[in-house]
Write a protein that holds these residues in place. Structure first.
Motif, PDB file in Angstrom:
ATOM      1  N   ALA A   1      -6.444  11.589   3.119  1.00  0.00           N
ATOM      2  CA  ALA A   1      -6.229  12.224   4.420  1.00  0.00           C
ATOM      3  C   ALA A   1      -5.196  13.341   4.299  1.00  0.00           C
ATOM      4  N   GLU A   2      -4.205  13.166   3.431  1.00  0.00           N
ATOM      5  CA  GLU A   2      -3.151  14.185   3.298  1.00  0.00           C
ATOM      6  C   GLU A   2      -3.514  15.264   2.281  1.00  0.00           C
ATOM      7  N   GLY A   3      -4.655  15.116   1.655  1.00  0.00           N
ATOM      8  CA  GLY A   3      -5.147  16.177   0.766  1.00  0.00           C
ATOM      9  C   GLY A   3      -4.613  16.122  -0.650  1.00  0.00           C
ATOM     10  N   TYR A   4      -4.000  15.020  -1.060  1.00  0.00           N
ATOM     11  CA  TYR A   4      -3.520  14.920  -2.440  1.00  0.00           C
ATOM     12  C   TYR A   4      -4.650  14.620  -3.421  1.00  0.00           C
ATOM     13  N   ILE A   5      -5.638  13.858  -2.928  1.00  0.00           N
ATOM     14  CA  ILE A   5      -6.777  13.548  -3.802  1.00  0.00           C
ATOM     15  C   ILE A   5      -8.067  13.874  -3.055  1.00  0.00           C
TER      16      ILE A   5
ATOM     17  N   TYR B   1       0.850  -1.204   0.000  1.00  0.00           N
ATOM     18  CA  TYR B   1       0.000   0.000   0.000  1.00  0.00           C
ATOM     19  C   TYR B   1       0.882   1.249   0.000  1.00  0.00           C
ATOM     20  N   LYS B   2       2.050   1.160   0.709  1.00  0.00           N
ATOM     21  CA  LYS B   2       2.955   2.318   0.820  1.00  0.00           C
ATOM     22  C   LYS B   2       3.630   2.584  -0.539  1.00  0.00           C
ATOM     23  N   GLN B   3       3.978   1.508  -1.227  1.00  0.00           N
ATOM     24  CA  GLN B   3       4.600   1.672  -2.560  1.00  0.00           C
ATOM     25  C   GLN B   3       3.626   2.384  -3.505  1.00  0.00           C
ATOM     26  N   LEU B   4       2.371   1.950  -3.440  1.00  0.00           N
ATOM     27  CA  LEU B   4       1.364   2.556  -4.324  1.00  0.00           C
ATOM     28  C   LEU B   4       1.147   4.024  -3.943  1.00  0.00           C
ATOM     29  N   TYR B   5       1.016   4.267  -2.637  1.00  0.00           N
ATOM     30  CA  TYR B   5       0.829   5.636  -2.139  1.00  0.00           C
ATOM     31  C   TYR B   5       1.977   6.529  -2.643  1.00  0.00           C
ATOM     32  N   ASP B   6       3.218   6.049  -2.490  1.00  0.00           N
ATOM     33  CA  ASP B   6       4.392   6.838  -2.899  1.00  0.00           C
ATOM     34  C   ASP B   6       4.381   7.137  -4.395  1.00  0.00           C
ATOM     35  N   ALA B   7       4.043   6.114  -5.171  1.00  0.00           N
ATOM     36  CA  ALA B   7       4.071   6.287  -6.637  1.00  0.00           C
ATOM     37  C   ALA B   7       3.052   7.338  -7.061  1.00  0.00           C
ATOM     38  N   ILE B   8       1.847   7.260  -6.490  1.00  0.00           N
ATOM     39  CA  ILE B   8       0.806   8.229  -6.890  1.00  0.00           C
ATOM     40  C   ILE B   8       1.195   9.634  -6.400  1.00  0.00           C
ATOM     41  N   ARG B   9       1.694   9.708  -5.165  1.00  0.00           N
ATOM     42  CA  ARG B   9       2.064  11.012  -4.591  1.00  0.00           C
ATOM     43  C   ARG B   9       3.152  11.672  -5.462  1.00  0.00           C
ATOM     44  N   GLN B  10       4.172  10.892  -5.827  1.00  0.00           N
ATOM     45  CA  GLN B  10       5.252  11.429  -6.655  1.00  0.00           C
ATOM     46  C   GLN B  10       4.711  11.930  -7.998  1.00  0.00           C
ATOM     47  N   ALA B  11       3.828  11.117  -8.578  1.00  0.00           N
ATOM     48  CA  ALA B  11       3.278  11.502  -9.893  1.00  0.00           C
ATOM     49  C   ALA B  11       2.489  12.802  -9.783  1.00  0.00           C
ATOM     50  N   ILE B  12       1.800  12.982  -8.646  1.00  0.00           N
ATOM     51  CA  ILE B  12       1.041  14.241  -8.457  1.00  0.00           C
ATOM     52  C   ILE B  12       2.024  15.403  -8.281  1.00  0.00           C
ATOM     53  N   LEU B  13       3.036  15.194  -7.472  1.00  0.00           N
ATOM     54  CA  LEU B  13       3.973  16.289  -7.193  1.00  0.00           C
ATOM     55  C   LEU B  13       4.765  16.692  -8.424  1.00  0.00           C
TER      56      LEU B  13
ATOM     57  N   THR C   1      -5.676  -3.179  -0.447  1.00  0.00           N
ATOM     58  CA  THR C   1      -4.381  -2.472  -0.464  1.00  0.00           C
ATOM     59  C   THR C   1      -4.544  -1.115  -1.153  1.00  0.00           C
ATOM     60  N   VAL C   2      -5.286  -1.124  -2.257  1.00  0.00           N
ATOM     61  CA  VAL C   2      -5.484   0.135  -2.999  1.00  0.00           C
ATOM     62  C   VAL C   2      -6.295   1.114  -2.144  1.00  0.00           C
ATOM     63  N   VAL C   3      -7.331   0.558  -1.470  1.00  0.00           N
ATOM     64  CA  VAL C   3      -8.194   1.433  -0.661  1.00  0.00           C
ATOM     65  C   VAL C   3      -7.362   2.099   0.445  1.00  0.00           C
ATOM     66  N   ILE C   4      -6.450   1.348   1.056  1.00  0.00           N
ATOM     67  CA  ILE C   4      -5.639   1.941   2.140  1.00  0.00           C
ATOM     68  C   ILE C   4      -4.755   3.065   1.581  1.00  0.00           C
ATOM     69  N   ALA C   5      -4.130   2.808   0.406  1.00  0.00           N
ATOM     70  CA  ALA C   5      -3.278   3.845  -0.202  1.00  0.00           C
ATOM     71  C   ALA C   5      -4.105   5.092  -0.502  1.00  0.00           C
ATOM     72  N   PHE C   6      -5.300   4.911  -1.076  1.00  0.00           N
ATOM     73  CA  PHE C   6      -6.180   6.038  -1.403  1.00  0.00           C
ATOM     74  C   PHE C   6      -6.579   6.801  -0.132  1.00  0.00           C
ATOM     75  N   GLU C   7      -6.851   6.041   0.938  1.00  0.00           N
ATOM     76  CA  GLU C   7      -7.284   6.716   2.172  1.00  0.00           C
ATOM     77  C   GLU C   7      -6.183   7.634   2.699  1.00  0.00           C
ATOM     78  N   GLN C   8      -4.951   7.165   2.593  1.00  0.00           N
ATOM     79  CA  GLN C   8      -3.846   8.008   3.074  1.00  0.00           C
ATOM     80  C   GLN C   8      -3.699   9.265   2.200  1.00  0.00           C
ATOM     81  N   LEU C   9      -3.813   9.073   0.876  1.00  0.00           N
ATOM     82  CA  LEU C   9      -3.707  10.231  -0.026  1.00  0.00           C
ATOM     83  C   LEU C   9      -4.842  11.224   0.235  1.00  0.00           C
TER      84      LEU C   9
END
Ligand SMILES: Cc1ncc(COP(=O)(O)O)c(C=O)c1O
Length: 490
Positions: free
Chosen positions: A52-56, A4-16, A42-50
């Motif tokens: 919560a942090e306001g990226y999506i 979930y962390k790998q997915l979160y990182d990849a999406i966050r980087q792509a947004i930044l 796993t995807v749902v957890i990554a999305f929830e973190q994004l």
């Protein structure tokens, strides 16, 4: 790292980094889990973190999207990492040398402003017919059209062009010598690669077309600028100064930018020089369809008995520049080398457009469009010349062009054309100074005034605006001269 962390990182980087842009809709968690073959949880957890942090954010009706209000500082900090000096030092020597030469893109506000040179009358394009032909060839695309084609071009288009050139331009060729390219610019690029090596020299007209200079310089070819007179390139200087060059670039029918034609004597002398010096002539016949008082001058290629001329034509002026279709006519023994270089460069030109254009020519639409535009441009040209003479007599001296889509008008001695052009931009006029096209100082400044794309009303209304602009500079000169006089006297 957990999935979930790998997915979160990849999406966050792509947004930044801006790869996933603000407001972009993301695929659903179900789609992502199916595509990546990971559990949906796993995807749902990554999305929830994004989230919560306001990226999506979740938007009713549009699913999950990249937040629109992502703070700019966050994005900029990330981008700066890629914009530092690092990239400059990593660029090739050629690009570093070329960078200062590459022109700034036109100010978007001035892109279609009067009196930009080189623009055809875009509102007169036969778009109905063109659209119909394109649609038909899209609908009925055969295998021949839908797969990588012959790099030399679509056969029927090559045939249509060779017939047209024979009749209209006196070019002596058969369809096998015609190679379809993405406009004159690619034709020039291919020619420099096929016929010259780094360190070779090429003669260019001065003032002349910058498009050719950039290509030659990018290829490491030395420029030998030769001046242009009323009868075209000063060919006698080739002989007198014993110039050694691999290539001579000329615009014989209508010199760019001055508009003069290369005299017959000069043409013959140039061909003779090329044979004696084992050199090539690159004939750019970019807008020769538009000649008003007399018949179009036959191409230089038609006089060539020794296979020394590479002939270039384009549809940018007769139709529109973004069509990106042009052609080369090359001596028979060079066809293979040109075709191979075209294939290495970009495989082939788009085939649906080539098929549509072949039909556009063979069905007679092309010839009738040229006839119609010739009458229209002839009228606009007369209005331009008359208006300059009536409204700006004494301040601007137009060269009455027998051909083309713009006129050159000369300024009073010592008035800087680049300053007049910069002032014109401030009042919404896009007028290029002749000096922009010159490598060496010109005896006098001049302005390029395009008329093809502008109605007589616009020409009559806006040309007089130049009066006050030019007068300011004439006045400045007078004042400077007076001051200098006073200082000397003092
Ligand atoms: C001298 C000359 N050649 C060719 C072109 C057309 O270039 P292209 O066919 O690449 O659009 C232009 C356009 O302004 C030109 O001025």
């Amino acid at each position: 790292m957990p999935l979930y962390k790998q997915l979160y990182d990849a999406i966050r980087q792509a947004i930044l980094q801006g790869t996933l842009r603000r407001g972009l809709r993301l695929p659903s968690t179900r789609q992502i889990s199916a595509e990546l073959k990971i559990s949906r949880n796993t995807v749902v957890i990554a999305f929830e973190q994004l989230l919560a942090e306001g990226y999506i954010e979740c938007k009713t009706g549009s699913g999950t999207v990249v937040t629109n209000t992502l703070p700019d500082e966050v994005l900029q900090v990330q981008r700066q990492q890629f914009n530092g000096n690092r990239t400059v030092s990593l660029r090739s020597k050629t690009v570093r040398k070329l960078a200062p030469l590459i022109p700034a893109m036109l100010d978007p506000k001035l892109r279609f402003a009067p009196f930009l040179y080189g623009l055809p009358a875009l509102d007169e394009l036969p778009l109905d017919v063109w659209g119909r032909l394109l649609a038909r060839h899209c609908r009925t695309a055969s295998i021949e059209i839908a797969t990588h084609g012959d790099p030399a071009g679509f056969r029927r288009l090559r045939e249509a062009i060779s017939s047209y050139l024979g009749v209209a331009r006196g070019v002596r060729c058969h369809a096998g010598q015609v190679i379809i390219v993405n406009g004159s610019q690619q034709a020039i690029d291919l020619t420099s690669r096929v016929l010259a090596d780094q360190g070779d020299a090429a003669v260019v007209e001065d003032p002349g077309y910058p498009g050719v200079r950039w290509v030659l310089q990018a290829a490491g070819i030395k420029l030998v600028p030769l001046p242009v007179a009323r009868d075209g390139l000063r060919v006698e200087l080739l002989l007198r100064e014993k110039v050694k060059a691999k290539l001579v670039y000329v615009t014989p029918s209508h010199q760019f930018p001055l508009g003069v034609a290369l005299s017959l004597a000069n043409r013959l002398q140039l061909l003779d020089w090329a044979v004696r010096n084992n050199a090539w002539i690159l004939e750019d016949d970019y807008d020769s369809e538009y000649r008003y008082e007399s018949r179009p001058l036959p191409a230089l290629q038609g006089l060539d008995r020794d296979g020394r001329v590479i002939y270039i034509g384009t549809f940018s002026k007769v139709l529109f520049p973004t069509l990106r279709l042009g052609y080369l006519v090359v001596p028979e023994d060079l066809v293979d080398a040109f075709v191979a270089t075209k294939w290495i460069s970009d495989r082939c030109c788009p085939l649906v457009e080539q098929a549509a254009l072949a039909e556009f020519i063979s069905e007679g639409y092309f010839a009738s469009h040229i006839r119609r535009m010739r009458a229209l441009y002839m009228e606009r040209r007369s209005v331009m010349i008359e208006t300059i003479r009536e409204e700006l007599g004494g301040l601007l001296e137009p060269w009455d062009p027998e051909a083309g889509m713009h006129t050159v008008a000369w300024l009073p001695p010592k008035v800087e054309d680049s300053q007049v052009s910069a002032d014109a931009a401030k009042v919404g006029l896009n007028i290029f100074p002749v000096s922009r096209f010159a490598l060496r100082p010109l005896p006098r400044g001049g302005l390029l005034l395009g008329y093809a794309a502008f109605s007589p009303e616009i020409i009559r209304k806006r040309v007089p605006d130049l009066e006050s602009l030019i007068k300011t500079h004439v006045g400045d000169l007078g004042r400077k001269a007076n001051q200098a006089g006073l200082q000397v006297a003092g």
